[in-house]
Design an enzyme around this catalytic site. Structure first.
Site, mmCIF file in Angstrom:
data_model
loop_
_atom_site.group_PDB
_atom_site.id
_atom_site.type_symbol
_atom_site.label_atom_id
_atom_site.label_comp_id
_atom_site.label_asym_id
_atom_site.label_seq_id
_atom_site.Cartn_x
_atom_site.Cartn_y
_atom_site.Cartn_z
ATOM 1 C CD GLU A 272 4.866 0.856 -5.118
ATOM 2 O OE1 GLU A 272 4.208 1.318 -6.066
ATOM 3 O OE2 GLU A 272 4.580 1.067 -3.909
ATOM 4 C CE LYS A 343 -0.774 -0.097 -7.731
ATOM 5 N NZ LYS A 343 -0.286 1.076 -6.953
ATOM 6 C CB CYS A 395 0.964 0.288 -3.444
ATOM 7 S SG CYS A 395 0.712 1.813 -2.482
#
Length: 517
Positions: A272, A343, A395
């Site tokens: 990430e 995301k 995540c």
């Protein structure tokens, strides 16, 4: 529970309320040892059974207090790692970070308290009230997963990833396992109390038969095809992640580590936001990487931050560089192409700040770097890298199976999740995060690539087993071979709706009891 002159009582109930609350708190606290990195899965059953021994025949008010005490111990021990990011990287004093962590735990404790309250409130026959708890637990856990964007961390089912109950994951998922845990604990308590013996033994027998026969229902098979992958763990200190002076060294470090990997691997993964520069300003690096990977018929997926100048929005993004399809390299990457992922499920405070105008002036914690992201779409196309189709998550998103279910396609080859767990230091947070990822791989029957900044980087097979990993806090590269599979698990096809069905049936039963005489 025994009967005497028409009265029922539990021989194991602690009579003094204060001691009962303390006992509930301690049983909740012990649950931390059921989850990673300890992974002592029997503790889940022991802790819940001891807690339920105090919950039997309680009034709604008493049940709520016992549930609150149990839940506070459960989360205070389980997510104590939250204060690390608040204190070390949020600029808050230690006492303030502990206070905020305990405030979060108090909020999360409301959900077990709600389940206990519902269990006591809805019953008519006091000797059978615990049988409502598995359904009430489903309701409370569903609410925990959606309220205030959701925080379904440490759900009980994750503790069983290495237990016999893990066989149920491809059928009913982690939520179904949580339901089963509560049901088995209720049945055990009722047997100890000599209550409804025949019914309890039937429930146990059915559960044992279903669990033991679950592997026979497997519909996922290996195709015989393999892909070689390399995951790069840069181990960048959190305080340097967005340091302008360290930016060039960070990017060059990843570039140099990856140069020898492209010729030997179908796919290379960076974690990430591995590139600490927004995408429009990183075009020189991205162009170079695109050619490096593509010229030797390989691909690279990396995290970075995108800024859209038209909408003035920031996105936490994954992009594919190098070869896209199995054909020869066609120079596939260009700025603005659609082979990327933004995301969707943002982390409160870390990636967006609710009531920002009010909170940001209060403390540095509410002004963390990159805390003003916008959401990507809930459903997005798979990433395609060197002909491999990947369902991506970034995540925190790995904790939401419904989002993954919405993005897995019949042609999906692997699940990809990238993260930066440096926020949580040397706590047990990263181990719990990996445990969640293992459960997702098992539920959906897909191999998973998990690339992180400082650990735990791992490759997981379709059975939730770790094929290879990298130790935490090390700068290293993981290279391995991934076996592809075909087929769709029962959970992916229909099992993910089971909790909704059970809640609906529970609601219909309550309506019938309330309005139909």
């Amino acid at each position: 529970m025994t009967e005497l002159n028409g009265r029922t009582f539990n021989r194991f109930t602690i009579k003094q309320p204060v001691y009962a609350l303390l006992f509930s708190f301690l049983t909740g606290t012990s649950l931390v040892f059921a989850f990673a990195p300890f992974s002592l899965w029997p503790i889940t059953f022991i802790a819940v059974i001891f807690w339920l021994s105090q919950l039997t025949d309680k009034s709604p008010k008493q049940a709520f207090k016992l549930g609150l005490s149990f839940g506070f111990g459960y989360f205070a021990a389980g997510i104590s790692w939250v204060h690390v990011s608040i204190e070390q990287f949020g600029g808050m004093p230690l006492i303030a970070s502990i206070f905020l962590m305990l405030l979060l735990c108090s909020y999360l404790a409301l959900y077990p308290a709600l389940a206990a309250w519902l269990c006591a409130k809805l019953t008519k026959n006091k000797s059978a009230n615990l049988y409502f708890l598995p359904f009430a637990w489903l309701v409370s856990e569903y609410l925990r997963s959606v309220m205030l964007t959701g925080f379904p961390w440490l759900s009980l089912g994750y503790s069983q990833i290495d237990s016999p109950l893990s066989a149920l994951a491809p059928i009913i998922g982690e939520v179904g396992i949580s339901f089963t845990i509560i049901l088995m604990c209720v049945v055990t308590v009722q047997l100890i109390n000599r209550c409804h013996k025949t019914v309890n033994l039937i429930i146990i027998a059915i559960t044992v038969v279903i669990t033991s026969s679950s592997p026979l229902l497997n519909v996922v098979d290996k195709t015989g095809e393999t892909k070689s992958v390399a995951l790069v763990q840069g181990n960048i200190k959190q305080e340097l992640r967005w340091d302008k002076e360290a930016e060039t060294n960070i990017i060059n470090g990843y570039i140099e580590a990856s140069k020898p990997l492209y010729s030997n691997n179908d796919l290379v993964i960076w974690p990430e936001a591995a590139i600490p520069r927004i995408e429009p300003l990183a075009q020189n690096y991205l162009t170079e990487l695109n050619i490096q990977a593509g010229s030797v018929q390989s691909s690279l997926i990396t995290g970075l931050i995108n800024y859209d100048p038209d909408t003035r929005k920031f996105f936490n993004r994954l992009v594919v560089l190098g070869k896209k399809n199995q054909d020869n390299f066609d120079g596939s990457y260009y700025y603005g192409n659609n082979n990327h992922y933004n995301k969707h499920h943002l982390l409160p405070i870390g990636e967006f700040v609710p009531f920002a105008d009010l909170l940001r002036p209060i403390a540095p914690f509410f002004n963390l770097p990159m805390s003003s992201f916008s959401r990507g779409d809930y459903v997005q196309p798979n990433l395609v890298a060197n002909g491999i189709n990947l369902a991506p998550l970034i995540c925190f998103e790995i904790a939401f199976p419904q989002q993954l279910a919405a993005n897995i396609r019949p042609h999906t080859d692997m699940i990809l999740t990238v993260s930066n767990d440096a926020w949580f230091g040397a706590s047990h947070g990263p181990d719990q995060h990996l445990e969640i990822a293992r459960m997702r791989a098992l539920e959906f029957g897909k191999p998973m690539l998990r690339a992180t900044n400082n650990g735990l980087t791992a490759v997981i097979d379709h059975q939730g087993k770790i094929i290879a990993d990298i130790p935490q806090f090390s700068k290293a590269v993981l290279q391995t071979t991934v076996e592809l599979v075909n087929g769709e698990t029962h959970y992916s096809a229909w099992g993910r709706y089971l909790d909704k069905l059970l809640m609906l049936l529970f609601l219909m039963y309550l309506v019938r009891e309330k309005f139909i005489k």
